[in-house]
Design a protein around this motif. Structure first.
Motif, short mmCIF file in Angstrom:
data_model
loop_
_atom_site.label_atom_id
_atom_site.label_comp_id
_atom_site.label_asym_id
_atom_site.label_seq_id
_atom_site.Cartn_x
_atom_site.Cartn_y
_atom_site.Cartn_z
N LEU A 13 0.88 -1.33 0.16
CA LEU A 13 -0.10 0.15 0.18
C LEU A 13 0.75 1.23 -0.03
O LEU A 13 0.51 2.38 -0.40
N LEU A 14 2.20 1.12 0.55
CA LEU A 14 3.01 2.51 0.75
C LEU A 14 3.60 2.71 -0.85
O LEU A 14 3.47 3.80 -1.10
N ASP A 15 3.83 1.58 -1.37
CA ASP A 15 4.39 1.67 -2.73
C ASP A 15 3.30 2.46 -3.74
O ASP A 15 3.45 3.37 -4.60
N ILE A 16 2.06 1.85 -3.59
CA ILE A 16 0.88 2.30 -4.22
C ILE A 16 0.84 3.88 -3.96
O ILE A 16 0.63 4.74 -4.85
N ALA A 17 0.86 4.27 -2.65
CA ALA A 17 0.88 5.70 -2.44
C ALA A 17 1.78 6.56 -2.91
O ALA A 17 1.77 7.68 -3.29
N LEU A 18 2.98 6.10 -2.99
CA LEU A 18 4.28 6.84 -3.41
C LEU A 18 4.14 7.10 -4.65
O LEU A 18 4.68 8.10 -5.44
N GLN A 19 3.71 6.23 -5.42
CA GLN A 19 3.81 6.16 -7.02
C GLN A 19 2.48 6.86 -7.39
O GLN A 19 2.31 7.21 -8.52
N THR A 20 1.39 6.96 -6.53
CA THR A 20 0.20 7.95 -6.93
C THR A 20 0.59 9.33 -6.76
O THR A 20 -0.04 10.14 -7.53
N ILE A 21 1.20 9.74 -5.37
CA ILE A 21 1.23 10.89 -5.07
C ILE A 21 2.46 11.49 -5.55
O ILE A 21 3.54 10.84 -5.50
N PRO A 22 2.82 12.38 -6.59
CA PRO A 22 3.96 12.77 -6.95
C PRO A 22 5.20 13.24 -5.94
O PRO A 22 4.77 14.17 -5.33
#
Length: 400
Positions: free
Chosen positions: A23-32
């Motif tokens: 979930l953290l990787d998804i957040a990091l790749q979604t938020i510039p």
């Protein structure tokens, strides 16, 4: 009983860790953020970890339920490796738990945080191998039903496929591909000087956008070097002694740098199919040099996310240089923690008595050493898809 009591918490920790990092990787790749590669295959990397987390969560529930009934139900008790969910969860965890070691072992900077992550990964990996070893020795797999066999086969396979895709397929198929056309032509004469025009065309023929660390052209003056004299062995060795640049060593002497300019600013890019044409004029003295050489210097990177700010850096002692540095985006949260903060450092070297050249090295931001010993080109991140290129064309000046 003791094994069951302890291993169930390992399964719970696996489930929480894999779900949280996915979930953290998804957040990091979604938020510039400029830190994480936005082109990384989120579906493969993150969904795989979430699936493994779900299986390990089921393993925790199965073993926790068995432990809770230890004093309530007579008869023999099931060991952890007798649960299909446990075998599937631990078999799927092994490829993921190897990744931290693949990142950290080539690294030259090992801080306290890196060691903590590796120790945790080592303990989880040891527990997984212990469970799988016991399952193999006791032939537990014979009792598995078909759906669990499919899960056990597919999840580790997807982990291996992810490694193959990122390490071998993607770097080879997404290397920067730019055609370079360079030309020099005379547009006029005035006494002892010649008015020249240079043209450089950059054409991105690849399938990926290309980012630029450095894109320059130089015009240098040279002597003619006689009438085709054969090069001596020591001259050849001198011409090829530096692996990062294209060096010309010939009987004609180097006369100096006449003109230099940027083709694309650092951090700029070329989209697939984009063509950039640059034209410029300059004067060359007929008595100062006998021939001209237009050289195009490129240092390119396959686009992931927008590169960070380019800042001036202090070049190493030696010939005259201009140096710019920028942080590189990484593939995941784990590489952000273990990857030692990789930076790209681009030098344009223009020695007083040598041909100018451009090169890019990758450095560890976490290393304490300064100077040339801190540079470890090509070892910072295997997913960096970069390429340097040098192209040149010559023009013989007419003395009259």
């Amino acid at each position: 009983m003791t094994i069951l009591m302890w291993l169930r918490w390992v399964f719970l920790f696996d489930a929480i860790a894999f779900a949280a990092t996915g979930l953290l990787d998804i957040a990091l790749q979604t938020i510039p953020s400029g830190l994480v590669d936005a082109s990384a295959p989120v579906v493969i990397t993150c969904v795989l970890r979430l699936a493994v987390a779900a299986v390990n969560g089921r393993a925790f529930l199965d073993t926790h339920r068995e432990a809770g009934q230890w004093h309530r139900r007579p008869g023999p008790r099931r060991r952890p490796w007798e649960f299909p969910s446990v075998i599937a969860g631990q078999a799927s965890a092994v490829p993921i738990l190897i990744v931290p070691f693949a990142i950290e072992i080539p690294s030259l900077a090992h801080n306290a945080g890196d060691i903590v992550v590796l120790v945790i990964a080592a303990l989880l990996l040891a527990a997984a191998l212990f469970v799988l070893g016991n399952a193999f020795l006791t032939h537990t797999e014979v009792a598995l039903n078909r759906p669990w066999k499919v899960v056990i086969a597919l999840l580790p396979f997807f982990g291996v496929f992810q490694f193959w895709y990122l390490t071998f397929h993607k770097p080879v198929h997404e290397l920067p591909r730019v055609n370079v056309l360079a030309g020099l032509e005379q547009v006029g004469r005035d006494g002892g000087g010649t008015r020249m025009r240079g043209t450089v065309t950059l054409d991105n023929i690849g399938t990926a956008t290309v980012d630029v660390f450095g894109a320059l052209y130089t015009v240098t003056g040279h002597g003619s070097g006689g009438t085709g004299a054969t090069l001596k062995p020591d001259v050849v060795r001198s011409a090829l002694k530096k692996p990062w640049k294209v060096a010309w060593q010939e009987p004609g002497d180097y006369r100096g740098l006449l003109k230099v300019g940027r083709l694309i600013r650092p951090g700029g890019h070329l989209t697939p199919g984009q063509k950039l044409v640059t034209s410029f004029a300059f004067d060359a003295g007929n008595d100062a040099q006998e021939k001209l050489r237009l050289t195009v210097h490129l240092s390119l990177l396959t686009h992931t996310t927008d590169l960070g700010e380019f800042t001036r850096c202090h070049p190493d002692p030696g010939p005259r240089k201009v140096c710019y540095s920028t942080p590189l985006p990484v593939q995941s949260w784990l590489r952000l923690v273990l990857g030692d903060k990789p930076n790209a450092r681009t030098y344009f070297t223009f020695p007083a008595h040598g041909v100018p050249y451009l090169r890019t090295t990758f450095v560890y931001g976490d290393r304490k050493e300064k100077g040339p010993s801190a540079e470890q080109a090509g070892r910072v991140d295997p997913f960096v898809r970069s390429r340097g290129a040098t192209s040149s064309v010559e023009y013989r000046l007419s003395p009259r």
